[in-house]
Write an enzyme that holds these catalytic residues in place. Structure first.
Site, mmCIF file in Angstrom:
data_model
loop_
_atom_site.group_PDB
_atom_site.id
_atom_site.type_symbol
_atom_site.label_atom_id
_atom_site.label_comp_id
_atom_site.label_asym_id
_atom_site.label_seq_id
_atom_site.Cartn_x
_atom_site.Cartn_y
_atom_site.Cartn_z
ATOM 1 N N ARG A 56 0.833 -1.144 0.048
ATOM 2 C CA ARG A 56 0.141 0.229 -0.062
ATOM 3 C C ARG A 56 0.868 1.180 0.174
ATOM 4 O O ARG A 56 2.026 1.147 0.718
ATOM 5 C CB ARG A 56 -0.961 0.134 1.279
ATOM 6 N N GLU A 61 -4.502 7.001 -4.853
ATOM 7 C CA GLU A 61 -4.366 6.296 -6.049
ATOM 8 C C GLU A 61 -5.784 7.008 -6.672
ATOM 9 O O GLU A 61 -6.719 6.978 -5.825
ATOM 10 C CB GLU A 61 -4.459 4.830 -6.128
ATOM 11 N N HIS A 110 -1.385 -0.069 -9.879
ATOM 12 C CA HIS A 110 -1.903 -0.843 -9.005
ATOM 13 C C HIS A 110 -2.331 -2.159 -9.711
ATOM 14 O O HIS A 110 -3.742 -2.473 -9.788
ATOM 15 C CB HIS A 110 -3.156 -0.405 -8.058
#
Ligand code: 8YV
Length: 309
Positions: free
Chosen positions: A229, A258, A276
């Protein structure tokens, strides 16, 4: 038919199957306030993902909520404590994504060391034969530090043996029966490592664990990889370490906000940026969907989650 609140779209296939078996309320397609005002009293299950999360405020608004089923292994975006306080179990989708996330971590590592993305841009830009690409760095035989030797971290460590790398790791505690060397201090691990891969869970316990001193310890030849993360790394400190040349390079699949990527990173040739995609393969996403469905069915039929967090 169970009344399910779905917090965000998953694949077409998933959305279709869920809607065929249950009454699904897709909150992103509606006026959320109006939908909750009308249906909050009937909703029994929330289907969400690591990306869409689930807040305490939402949990409190659903008096008949019995379960939360999430797509993804990470659950830092779900208020699990609030769910627990109401006796609501939460399931995630662990294990089925270990290999693909580990593959991606290794891909990022090799890309950073061997400058594959940069070399690809070099060729596409017509520079081959006209300009000189700087030399990259060797991967085989180097030192690999892993922050978070859990299920994904262990899969990363296994991959490193084919590259004859030395492996050390940092967790809160050493793992019983683990052959890899444990470093009690993340700082010491970073100092030892050529590559440091972040594979621990996100959330408050790990926020900004990789801070400026850790990056400085990794050093001007060191490479930082993150498939966990964004919150685990102090992102502004990362940008300035790269700008100052105090850190050698970075390979990132995850970010603090994000889909926003710090603009300064876009200009840096020694940084590889991915959107991601750790679990984003046909095979793994299908397995994650199936595990979510298995959890949902098991809960509805037997009151048991298969993979509760
Ligand atoms: C997914 C993830 O991209 O599993 C996780 O925790 O972050 C990824 O696998 C995510 O679940 C999609 O929302």
């Amino acid at each position: 038919m169970t009344c399910i609140l779905q917090l965000g779209p998953l694949s077409e296939r998933f959305n279709r199957t869920l809607a065929a078996e249950h009454e699904v309320l897709p909150i992103w397609q509606a006026d959320a306030e109006a939908l909750l005002a009308e249906h909050a009293q009937r909703i029994e299950v929330v289907v969400t993902s690591a990306r869409f999360g689930c807040s305490a405020a939402l949990i409190e608004r659903l008096p008949r909520l019995r379960a939360i089923c999430s797509f993804g292994v990470g659950y830092d975006s779900i208020d699990v404590a609030a769910a627990r306080a109401c006796g609501i179990p939460v399931s995630n989708t662990p294990d089925v994504l270990n290999d693909c996330v580990a593959d991606l971590a290794f891909g990022l590592l090799i890309d950073c060391a061997r400058q594959m993305s940069r070399a690809d841009r070099f060729v596409r830009d017509g520079n081959w034969g006209r300009a000189q690409l700087p030399l990259g760095h060797r991967v085989s035989g180097k030192r690999l530090g892993i922050l978070g030797l859990g299920r994904i971290g262990a899969a990363i460590a296994r991959r490193s043996s084919g590259f004859e790398m030395q492996v050390r790791y940092h967790n809160r505690r050493p793992l019983a029966g683990c052959d890899y060397v444990y470093e009690a201090s993340l700082h010491e691990l970073a100092r030892w490592s050529d590559f440091l891969i972040v594979a621990c869970p996100g959330g408050e316990n790990t926020r900004n664990l990789v801070d400026r001193p850790v990056m400085d310890a990794l050093g001007s030849q060191g490479v930082l990889i993150n498939v966990s993360r964004g919150s685990v790394i102090d992102e502004p400190a990362l940008v300035s370490a790269l700008q100052d040349g105090r850190l050698g390079g970075a390979g990132l699949d995850v970010y603090v906000h994000e889909p926003q990527v710090p603009p300064a990173l876009l200009e840096m040739p020694n940084v590889v940026l991915l959107p991601h995609i750790g679990s984003a393969t046909e095979e793994t996403r299908l397995a994650m969907e199936e595990l979510l469905f298995d959890n949902l069915r098991s809960f509805l039929e037997r009151g048991e989650m298969l993979t509760a967090v």
